[in-house]
Motif scaffolding. Sequence first.
Motif, mmCIF file in Angstrom:
data_model
loop_
_atom_site.group_PDB
_atom_site.id
_atom_site.type_symbol
_atom_site.label_atom_id
_atom_site.label_comp_id
_atom_site.label_asym_id
_atom_site.label_seq_id
_atom_site.Cartn_x
_atom_site.Cartn_y
_atom_site.Cartn_z
ATOM 1 N N PRO A 34 16.932 -37.088 -42.247
ATOM 2 C CA PRO A 34 18.071 -37.960 -41.552
ATOM 3 C C PRO A 34 17.725 -39.337 -42.179
ATOM 4 O O PRO A 34 18.832 -39.848 -42.513
ATOM 5 N N PHE A 35 16.459 -39.705 -42.275
ATOM 6 C CA PHE A 35 16.451 -40.815 -43.045
ATOM 7 C C PHE A 35 16.788 -41.214 -44.376
ATOM 8 O O PHE A 35 17.309 -42.316 -44.497
ATOM 9 N N THR A 36 16.528 -40.282 -45.126
ATOM 10 C CA THR A 36 17.100 -40.320 -46.320
ATOM 11 C C THR A 36 18.570 -40.270 -46.422
ATOM 12 O O THR A 36 19.168 -41.169 -47.496
ATOM 13 N N ALA A 37 19.211 -39.601 -45.843
ATOM 14 C CA ALA A 37 20.506 -39.324 -45.807
ATOM 15 C C ALA A 37 21.141 -40.640 -45.338
ATOM 16 O O ALA A 37 22.157 -41.142 -45.836
ATOM 17 N N GLY A 38 20.611 -41.138 -44.232
ATOM 18 C CA GLY A 38 20.926 -42.532 -43.754
ATOM 19 C C GLY A 38 21.023 -43.754 -45.053
ATOM 20 O O GLY A 38 21.702 -44.498 -44.851
ATOM 21 N N ILE A 41 23.895 -43.014 -47.444
ATOM 22 C CA ILE A 41 25.199 -43.537 -46.563
ATOM 23 C C ILE A 41 25.133 -45.089 -46.448
ATOM 24 O O ILE A 41 26.157 -45.672 -46.912
ATOM 25 N N TYR A 42 24.223 -45.670 -46.290
ATOM 26 C CA TYR A 42 23.973 -47.327 -46.202
ATOM 27 C C TYR A 42 24.196 -47.742 -47.630
ATOM 28 O O TYR A 42 25.296 -48.779 -47.683
ATOM 29 N N ALA A 72 28.502 -37.318 -48.373
ATOM 30 C CA ALA A 72 27.668 -37.399 -47.130
ATOM 31 C C ALA A 72 27.866 -36.188 -46.171
ATOM 32 O O ALA A 72 26.752 -35.697 -45.879
ATOM 33 N N ALA A 76 24.481 -33.698 -45.393
ATOM 34 C CA ALA A 76 24.427 -33.202 -43.965
ATOM 35 C C ALA A 76 24.317 -31.715 -43.847
ATOM 36 O O ALA A 76 23.594 -31.211 -43.089
#
Length: 82
Positions: A34-38, A41-42, A72, A76
């Motif tokens: 989740p940190f990497t996906a965030g 996305i950022y 994205a 996920a």
Amino acid sequence: MRLQLVTALGAVAGAACSLLAEGAGEAAMLGVLPFTAGGFIYVGTVSVIPELLRDAGPVQSLLQVLGLLAGAAMVAAIPHEE
């Protein structure tokens, strides 16, 4: 120059964290993914989208935003497929 140094140090810290979490198994994936996906996305929302919207027409802009959202969604979906 200083911001490039901070970015480089962040990359080294991220690589070190991933190497340390390598043997942790499933518990590490629950926190790292989740940190990497965030992060992706950022980057997409803060730097890429304004640049894309600046030089394109409305239809092209919509297609580009849909492409970003599809990417994205794929990020996920990865944990659910593995």
